[in-house]
Scaffold this motif. Structure first.
Motif, PDB file in Angstrom:
ATOM      1  N   GLY A  51      65.537   1.216  56.115  1.00 43.24           N
ATOM      2  CA  GLY A  51      64.533   0.220  55.774  1.00 43.24           C
ATOM      3  C   GLY A  51      64.209  -0.958  56.898  1.00 43.24           C
ATOM      4  N   GLU A  52      65.387  -1.478  57.312  1.00 40.95           N
ATOM      5  CA  GLU A  52      65.456  -2.659  58.053  1.00 40.95           C
ATOM      6  C   GLU A  52      64.943  -2.102  59.573  1.00 40.95           C
ATOM      7  OE1 GLU A  52      69.245  -4.753  58.447  1.00 40.95           O
ATOM      8  OE2 GLU A  52      69.258  -5.210  56.293  1.00 40.95           O
ATOM      9  N   ARG A  53      65.193  -0.829  60.024  1.00 41.11           N
ATOM     10  CA  ARG A  53      64.874  -0.123  61.122  1.00 41.11           C
ATOM     11  C   ARG A  53      63.290   0.064  61.242  1.00 41.11           C
ATOM     12  NH1 ARG A  53      68.572   3.538  61.937  1.00 41.11           N
ATOM     13  NH2 ARG A  53      67.755   4.975  60.531  1.00 41.11           N
ATOM     14  N   ASP A  54      62.846   0.427  60.172  1.00 41.46           N
ATOM     15  CA  ASP A  54      61.433   0.718  59.992  1.00 41.46           C
ATOM     16  C   ASP A  54      60.673  -0.732  59.871  1.00 41.46           C
ATOM     17  OD1 ASP A  54      61.691   3.358  59.635  1.00 41.46           O
ATOM     18  OD2 ASP A  54      61.675   3.350  57.566  1.00 41.46           O
ATOM     19  N   MET A  55      61.323  -1.788  59.463  1.00 41.01           N
ATOM     20  CA  MET A  55      60.620  -3.115  59.300  1.00 41.01           C
ATOM     21  C   MET A  55      60.643  -3.473  60.831  1.00 41.01           C
ATOM     22  SD  MET A  55      59.210  -5.446  57.762  1.00 41.01           S
ATOM     23  CE  MET A  55      59.618  -4.908  56.030  1.00 41.01           C
ATOM     24  N   LEU A  56      61.601  -3.385  61.349  1.00 41.89           N
ATOM     25  CA  LEU A  56      61.826  -3.894  62.916  1.00 41.89           C
ATOM     26  C   LEU A  56      60.527  -3.127  63.844  1.00 41.89           C
ATOM     27  CD1 LEU A  56      65.410  -4.333  63.810  1.00 41.89           C
ATOM     28  CD2 LEU A  56      63.722  -6.171  63.699  1.00 41.89           C
ATOM     29  N   LYS A  57      60.523  -1.845  63.466  1.00 38.73           N
ATOM     30  CA  LYS A  57      59.649  -0.928  64.245  1.00 38.73           C
ATOM     31  C   LYS A  57      58.115  -1.607  63.891  1.00 38.73           C
ATOM     32  CE  LYS A  57      57.733   3.516  65.297  1.00 38.73           C
ATOM     33  NZ  LYS A  57      56.297   2.964  65.360  1.00 38.73           N
ATOM     34  N   GLY A  58      57.915  -1.872  62.753  1.00 35.84           N
ATOM     35  CA  GLY A  58      56.354  -2.246  62.473  1.00 35.84           C
ATOM     36  C   GLY A  58      56.211  -3.714  63.122  1.00 35.84           C
ATOM     37  N   LEU A  59      57.152  -4.415  63.005  1.00 34.29           N
ATOM     38  CA  LEU A  59      57.115  -5.726  63.476  1.00 34.29           C
ATOM     39  C   LEU A  59      56.913  -5.572  65.063  1.00 34.29           C
ATOM     40  CD1 LEU A  59      59.708  -7.896  61.904  1.00 34.29           C
ATOM     41  CD2 LEU A  59      57.406  -8.190  61.520  1.00 34.29           C
ATOM     42  N   PHE A  60      57.572  -4.798  65.813  1.00 33.75           N
ATOM     43  CA  PHE A  60      57.171  -4.553  67.266  1.00 33.75           C
ATOM     44  C   PHE A  60      55.897  -4.122  67.484  1.00 33.75           C
ATOM     45  CE2 PHE A  60      62.123  -4.247  67.718  1.00 33.75           C
ATOM     46  CZ  PHE A  60      62.054  -5.251  68.447  1.00 33.75           C
ATOM     47  N   ASP A  61      55.490  -3.046  66.522  1.00 28.20           N
ATOM     48  CA  ASP A  61      54.182  -2.537  66.701  1.00 28.20           C
ATOM     49  C   ASP A  61      52.965  -3.616  66.355  1.00 28.20           C
ATOM     50  OD1 ASP A  61      55.384  -0.043  67.260  1.00 28.20           O
ATOM     51  OD2 ASP A  61      54.795   0.788  65.247  1.00 28.20           O
ATOM     52  N   LEU A  62      53.215  -4.740  65.609  1.00 27.94           N
ATOM     53  CA  LEU A  62      52.376  -5.669  65.300  1.00 27.94           C
ATOM     54  C   LEU A  62      52.260  -6.639  66.411  1.00 27.94           C
ATOM     55  CD1 LEU A  62      53.018  -6.466  61.627  1.00 27.94           C
ATOM     56  CD2 LEU A  62      50.881  -5.352  62.555  1.00 27.94           C
ATOM     57  N   ARG A  63      53.446  -6.869  67.036  1.00 27.94           N
ATOM     58  CA  ARG A  63      53.476  -7.567  68.213  1.00 27.94           C
ATOM     59  C   ARG A  63      52.639  -7.169  69.504  1.00 27.94           C
ATOM     60  NH1 ARG A  63      59.057  -9.274  71.419  1.00 27.94           N
ATOM     61  NH2 ARG A  63      58.914  -6.848  71.591  1.00 27.94           N
ATOM     62  N   THR A  64      52.939  -5.743  69.764  1.00 22.72           N
ATOM     63  CA  THR A  64      52.156  -5.090  70.735  1.00 22.72           C
ATOM     64  C   THR A  64      50.762  -5.240  70.427  1.00 22.72           C
ATOM     65  OG1 THR A  64      54.037  -3.580  71.125  1.00 22.72           O
ATOM     66  CG2 THR A  64      51.616  -2.914  71.661  1.00 22.72           C
ATOM     67  N   ALA A  65      50.155  -5.004  69.186  1.00 29.14           N
ATOM     68  CA  ALA A  65      48.863  -4.972  68.776  1.00 29.14           C
ATOM     69  C   ALA A  65      48.137  -6.525  68.970  1.00 29.14           C
ATOM     70  CB  ALA A  65      48.640  -4.758  67.264  1.00 29.14           C
ATOM     71  N   LEU A  66      49.058  -7.513  68.669  1.00 30.55           N
ATOM     72  CA  LEU A  66      48.520  -9.027  68.885  1.00 30.55           C
ATOM     73  C   LEU A  66      48.591  -9.287  70.525  1.00 30.55           C
ATOM     74  CD1 LEU A  66      50.674 -10.629  66.198  1.00 30.55           C
ATOM     75  CD2 LEU A  66      48.150 -10.577  66.179  1.00 30.55           C
ATOM     76  N   ASN A  67      49.444  -8.754  71.442  1.00 32.81           N
ATOM     77  CA  ASN A  67      49.288  -9.050  72.574  1.00 32.81           C
ATOM     78  C   ASN A  67      48.315  -8.417  73.137  1.00 32.81           C
ATOM     79  OD1 ASN A  67      51.747 -10.188  72.814  1.00 32.81           O
ATOM     80  ND2 ASN A  67      52.867  -8.430  73.249  1.00 32.81           N
ATOM     81  N   ARG A  68      47.775  -7.189  72.817  1.00 31.47           N
ATOM     82  CA  ARG A  68      46.692  -6.750  73.195  1.00 31.47           C
ATOM     83  C   ARG A  68      45.308  -7.495  73.029  1.00 31.47           C
ATOM     84  NH1 ARG A  68      48.516  -0.673  71.701  1.00 31.47           N
ATOM     85  NH2 ARG A  68      49.816  -0.227  73.595  1.00 31.47           N
TER      86      ARG A  68
END
Length: 118
Positions: A51-68
């Motif tokens: 679950g933590e690994r999934d949470m981190l992946k979700g956060l990284f995906d959101l950070r990428t979206a915010l950068n774009r």
């Protein structure tokens, strides 16, 4: 002092590098802290760790979206400052709204103890 080593594939290593950078730590420091935290709490289940690994992946995906989105907003601002049309402005703002909702969903699932949506 001891210096343990481990092996991982490229994808795992890049995930580790991104996680360490997000915490403003070196890879070695991040790896040591994460390993020691896990070692101190052996009662954690594999589901919690996943679950933590999934949470981190979700956060990284959101950070990428915010950068774009940030890049797109800069383009809109540059166009508007040059008195040029910015037809993409509505789409960019809609994406901001969507990412905001995605953040809310991710946070709520974390608070509920669940796993983020894939």
């Amino acid at each position: 002092m001891h210096q343990p080593s481990c092996r991982m594939n490229d994808e795992e290593y890049q995930l580790l590098v991104r996680a360490a950078a997000a915490c403003n730590m070196s890879v070695a420091k991040y790896l040591a802290r994460a390993a020691l935290k896990a070692a101190r709490n052996l009662d954690r289940t594999a589901a919690e760790i996943a679950g933590e690994r999934d949470m981190l992946k979700g956060l990284f995906d959101l950070r990428t979206a915010l950068n774009r989105i940030g890049n797109n907003l800069n383009q809109v601002a540059a166009a508007l400052n040059s008195d040029e049309p910015a037809p993409q402005a509505r789409a960019v703002l809609a994406r901001v709204d969507q990412v905001s909702l995605d953040v809310d969903v991710l946070v709520q699932r974390y608070l509920d103890g669940g796993r983020p949506a894939a």
